[in-house]
Design a protein around this motif. Sequence first.
Motif, mmCIF file in Angstrom:
data_model
loop_
_atom_site.group_PDB
_atom_site.id
_atom_site.type_symbol
_atom_site.label_atom_id
_atom_site.label_comp_id
_atom_site.label_asym_id
_atom_site.label_seq_id
_atom_site.Cartn_x
_atom_site.Cartn_y
_atom_site.Cartn_z
ATOM 1 N N SER A 55 -7.345 3.229 -3.810
ATOM 2 C CA SER A 55 -7.931 1.952 -3.027
ATOM 3 C C SER A 55 -6.975 0.846 -3.239
ATOM 4 C CB SER A 55 -9.223 1.582 -3.104
ATOM 5 O OG SER A 55 -9.451 0.288 -2.592
ATOM 6 N N ILE A 56 -6.453 0.213 -2.145
ATOM 7 C CA ILE A 56 -5.554 -1.116 -2.433
ATOM 8 C C ILE A 56 -6.238 -2.207 -2.932
ATOM 9 C CG2 ILE A 56 -5.697 -2.160 -0.153
ATOM 10 C CD1 ILE A 56 -2.607 -1.785 -2.139
ATOM 11 N N LYS A 103 1.046 4.021 -3.115
ATOM 12 C CA LYS A 103 0.525 5.278 -3.183
ATOM 13 C C LYS A 103 1.797 6.073 -3.745
ATOM 14 C CE LYS A 103 -1.040 6.832 0.620
ATOM 15 N NZ LYS A 103 -1.428 7.138 2.213
ATOM 16 N N ARG A 128 0.678 -1.355 -0.051
ATOM 17 C CA ARG A 128 -0.044 -0.035 0.106
ATOM 18 C C ARG A 128 0.779 1.157 0.064
ATOM 19 N NH1 ARG A 128 -2.452 2.841 4.437
ATOM 20 N NH2 ARG A 128 -4.240 4.222 3.829
#
Length: 423
Positions: free
Chosen positions: A326-327, A257, A253
């Motif tokens: 969103s992961i 990002k 994650r």
Amino acid sequence: METTMVQITVFTDADVRKQSNSDAIASCVRTLLDQAQIAGHLEDTLTELTVDLCTNTRGELECMYYFVAPDRRALFWENDFEATNLFGEVKGVTNGHIKYAMEAEYWMHRELYPNDCKITPELHRELQAMILHAYTDTIFSEASLAPFDTDELQRALNIVDYLNGIVNKPDSIINDQYIWAYARLMRMFTRARFSNFYGEIGARLGTDHTVYAEDNYLDRRPIVKLFNLVLFGSPSSHVRKIDSVWVDQSVNRPRWKMFMNGLRNEWSGLAIYSTVMLAVDISFLAVPAIGQRPSAQIALYISSLWSVASLVVSALLAQSSGHQDSIDRATAFMTRMTRSLHGKENLAIIFSLPYALVIWGMVFFFLALSLVIFLSANVTTWCTAGPAWLLVIGFIGWPVWAARGPQIGRPTSSLWIRRKLGT
């Protein structure tokens, strides 16, 4: 609900106010408890049972269930269960490693039903140690496996410090929301341990390391070699970046990002370059001398088209990337893209388009400018502008050549030496 010597807590999301649902749930619970009692699974342990109702293809109510052993942080069933359903994209899971997948499911259960759970000092210290370890790792490592970035981990530490005051408090004082906070954090850290083969031989030690086979991501694919020629080497760069964030069919994650933020910044900057180039092309076309140079005029038309294309592609990619924060969406997106023909390579080429298009726009503008200078030029122009033109070509080619240095593979420790077995 009680059986012999055992306290059972039953959870359900079914609407038990309907008599049909209530009867079906009661019948299911009795059957399951009888099976578990006969199998000896309810002895000397606090057990929970979660049941729900579903409708089969014939329109009949069926019961779904799982048992929970809180002291073991595990789920179990009285019927055969396909454990691979819990693994996701993680392959090669061993029997001993399944416990982390099971524990992650236990904490998911505790998120859904946070009551009837005691927060012990041992649990608090365990969670605090996990967060502190991850926080330290993200600060001093570029390939941290932590499921959060430094800012999020700092806030998580603040949460745990705040929760320190409720440890060992009476159950009547502890709110369900406190338990939910513990469960959410524990689930994410436990799932990360499972995905990275924590405690196993060959565990993943960095986000860009594979646990399955040696993955030489610098080995250029044929399609990348082809498009490198026309896209100025940008696909190779993006392949390396994609390989570092999409490892073993999973996404980290914080690294994802960072990757997406870097792409958005890149596309935003290229959109500015494209806008400037388009303005320069249009202004240059208004120069009267350009009308007398059809070849230069064509080159400017092509440059304008490349600039417009770069601007449009940058805007489209920036807009579509907003849906990948969103992961879960990021994982689904990468899975869909990489399972297509030349999956990661196609993605790298798409990400390279804004840069390559604006560079092609600059190339054709430079060509148009050169045609205006040297077509029908006299000796004086050739003698003065010619050397300057060659100098500009040299200055452009120098950083391009310098950037084509030897590729550096993944670092290895200098402490290791090779030695044949038995010597």
